[in-house]
Write an enzyme that holds these catalytic residues in place. Structure first.
Site, PDB file in Angstrom:
ATOM      1  N   HIS A   1      -1.594   5.634   0.492  1.00 55.08           N
ATOM      2  CA  HIS A   1      -2.522   4.711  -0.166  1.00 55.08           C
ATOM      3  C   HIS A   1      -1.822   3.356  -0.120  1.00 55.08           C
ATOM      4  CE1 HIS A   1      -5.354   3.976  -3.883  1.00 55.08           C
ATOM      5  NE2 HIS A   1      -5.699   3.276  -2.821  1.00 55.08           N
ATOM      6  N   LEU A   2      -2.482   2.343   0.393  1.00 58.16           N
ATOM      7  CA  LEU A   2      -1.811   1.112   0.808  1.00 58.16           C
ATOM      8  C   LEU A   2      -1.005   0.473  -0.326  1.00 58.16           C
ATOM      9  CD1 LEU A   2      -1.331  -0.802   3.148  1.00 58.16           C
ATOM     10  CD2 LEU A   2      -3.439  -2.008   2.522  1.00 58.16           C
ATOM     11  N   HIS A   3       0.280   0.221  -0.063  1.00 57.41           N
ATOM     12  CA  HIS A   3       1.160  -0.388  -1.054  1.00 57.41           C
ATOM     13  C   HIS A   3       2.410  -0.952  -0.396  1.00 57.41           C
ATOM     14  CE1 HIS A   3       2.854   3.651  -0.499  1.00 57.41           C
ATOM     15  NE2 HIS A   3       3.992   3.228  -1.035  1.00 57.41           N
ATOM     16  N   LEU A   4       2.998  -1.919  -1.085  1.00 58.86           N
ATOM     17  CA  LEU A   4       4.334  -2.423  -0.769  1.00 58.86           C
ATOM     18  C   LEU A   4       5.267  -2.052  -1.918  1.00 58.86           C
ATOM     19  CD1 LEU A   4       3.488  -6.108   0.298  1.00 58.86           C
ATOM     20  CD2 LEU A   4       4.043  -4.225   1.847  1.00 58.86           C
TER      21      LEU A   4
ATOM     22  N   GLN B   1      -2.131   3.972   4.323  1.00 63.23           N
ATOM     23  CA  GLN B   1      -0.861   3.242   4.402  1.00 63.23           C
ATOM     24  C   GLN B   1      -0.653   2.702   5.822  1.00 63.23           C
ATOM     25  OE1 GLN B   1       0.848   2.010   2.187  1.00 63.23           O
ATOM     26  NE2 GLN B   1       3.046   2.092   2.478  1.00 63.23           N
TER      27      GLN B   1
END
Length: 370
Positions: A202-205, A165
Site C-alpha cells: 500500500h503506497l508509502h514512504l 507500492q
C-alpha cells in the site's frame, strides 16, 4: 483527508492530527551540517513531528517503547552504522507475502486504511499548491508502530485511493519537500519496492531521523546524464544511480526522472529501493564549494534482483536502510561481532554486477535524455 481510515478504529480520547500547511518559506535551504549538535535548532516541521511522535509514545500507540539504541560505526572505509533494535525484530507485524513486482493492492490484506486515527500526526499540505499532475501529494504523516529510531514515520498519500507500492512522482515530490522542511542533517526519506523488502503493498514512504552521517551523502559520483542530474555512485556500501537537486525548484523534475527510471527497472524485471538525504553535489564536497558550498538533496536509486519472502538464516534483511549503510540489527551477538566485510557481502549479494549496472545506467541516461 484521513477519511480512508476505518472509523471503527477510532477510540475516545484519540488525538487528532495537526493540519500542517507549508510554503516556500518553510524550506530549510541550508540545512545544518554535522558540526555542532545535530537537531539542536529544529524547524517548525521537526518540532511538530517529534512532539506528536513523543505524545503517541506516551499514549502507548507503538508496539514497544523505544529508548536510546546501542549504536556503533563498524571499522572500515564504508563507516557502516550498526544499531541494535531487538524489539523491532520480535514485535513488528510480519511482512505481507509479495509474489510479483506488479502485485495489485489487496484491500483484504493489512493496509493503511486500518490504522487508528491517533496514529496520524500531521496532514501535510503545500499552501496554494498547484493541482497539476506533478503537484506534490497531500500526505498523512503517521507513526511507524514498530519504529527504527525516534521520529520514524510513514508518509502516506490518501489511503482510500488503494494504491499499490509502486513509486509515483507526486508522492516522491511530497517526500522530498518533507526532507527540505527538516533542519536535521540526518532526516532521511526512503522507499522499499515490491521484491525489495516492502512489507505492506500500500503506497508509502518511510522517514526517520538518524543522528549519524552516512558515506552516501558525500561520496563523489561518475556522471551518466549531467543534463538530467543522473550519476553513478560507487565507492559506497551499495552502488546506486544518483539524482540530485540543489533546491526546491528542481524537485518536480527530479521526482519525475526518478520515477521514470524506477518504471524502467520494473519493466526490466528488476526491483528497486530509493533513499533521499541531504548531501553534497554529485562531484563531492568540493564541487559545491565555489557556489557557496551548498548541500542539496541526493536521491539514490538501487536496482536489484527481486527477492520474495524473508531469507532463512540471514542476519538482516537488505532494504533501503541497509543499502544506504545503516544496519538496524535484531540480535545482540550480530551487533557486537559483525564486520564491515560480512555486512557488505550480505548487502551486495542482492545487487547486480557493476558491468550490468553501468549498462543499465546507459539505458537510463538515454531514456532521460529523450
Amino acid at each position: 483527508p484521513a477519511a480512508g481510515m476505518a472509523a471503527a478504529g477510532e477510540e475516545p480520547g484519540d488525538p487528532s492530527p495537526e493540519d500542517f500547511v507549508y510554503g516556500e518559506e518553510d524550506f530549510v535551504l541550508q540545512g545544518a551540517g554535522w558540526g555542532g549538535e545535530p537537531g539542536s535548532a529544529p524547524s517548525r516541521f521537526d518540532r511538530a513531528l517529534l512532539k506528536g511522535w513523543s505524545d503517541r509514545m506516551e499514549r502507548g500507540l507503538f508496539r514497544y517503547r523505544l529508548g536510546p539504541l546501542p549504536t556503533r560505526v563498524l571499522p572500515g572505509p564504508m563507516r557502516l552504522v550498526a544499531q541494535l533494535n531487538v524489539q523491532r525484530g520480535t514485535e513488528r507485524r510480519p511482512p505481507q507475502a509479495v509474489r510479483s513486482l506488479r502485485q495489485p493492492f489487496d484491500p483484504r490484506a493489512f493496509n493503511f486504511t486500518r490504522i487508528r486515527p491517533g496514529e496520524v500526526l500531521l496532514r501535510l499540505r503545500r499552501a496554494g499548491g498547484d493541482d497539476g499532475p506533478a503537484a506534490p501529494d497531500h500526505l498523512l504523516v503517521a507513526i511507524n508502530v514498530s519504529p527504527l529510531e525516534r521520529g520514524h514515520v510513514l508518509l502516506l498519500p490518501e489511503p482510500a485511493r488503494g494504491l499499490p507500492q509502486a513509486l509515483t512522482a507526486p508522492l516522491l515530490r511530497g517526500g522530498l519537500e518533507a526532507a527540505l522542511l527538516s533542519a536535521h542533517p540526518g532526516f532521511r526519506v526512503g522507499f522499499n519496492g515490491l521484491g525489495a523488502c516492502a512489507s505492506v503493498n500500500h503506497l508509502h514512504l518511510h522517514a526517520f531521523y538518524l543522528g549519524r552521517p552516512l558515506l552516501v551523502e558525500s561520496a563523489p559520483a561518475q556522471p551518466l546524464c549531467p543534463r538530467r542530474g543522473l550519476s553513478f555512485l560507487r565507492g559506497v556500501p551499495a552502488p546506486a544511480f544518483l539524482f540530485y537537486a540543489d533546491g526546491p525548484d528542481g524537485l518536480e523534475a527530479l521526482a519525475r526522472d526518478v520515477c521514470r527510471a524506477a518504471e524502467h527497472l520494473a519493466d526490466a524485471g528488476l526491483a528497486y529501493n530509493v533513499f533521499a538525504t541531504r548531501g553534497d553535489p554529485p562531484g563531492g564536497p568540493a564541487a559545491g564549494a565555489g557556489a557557496g558550498g551548498g548541500r542539496g538533496l541526493r536521491v539514490l536509486l538501487w536496482a536489484r534482483r527481486p527477492s520474495f519472502g524473508a531469507k532463512a538464516g540471514a542476519a538482516f534483511n537488505v532494504a533501503l536502510c541497509e543499502l544506504a549503510g545503516y544496519l538496524p540489527l535484531p540480535a545482540p551477538a550480530v551487533f557486537r561481532e559483525i564486520t564491515e566485510a560480512e555486512a557488505l557481502r550480505a548487502i551486495r549479494e542482492h545487487l547486480l554486477p557493476e558491468p550490468q549496472l553501468l549498462r543499465l545506467g546507459g539505458d537510463l541516461a538515454r531514456l532521460l535524455a529523450d
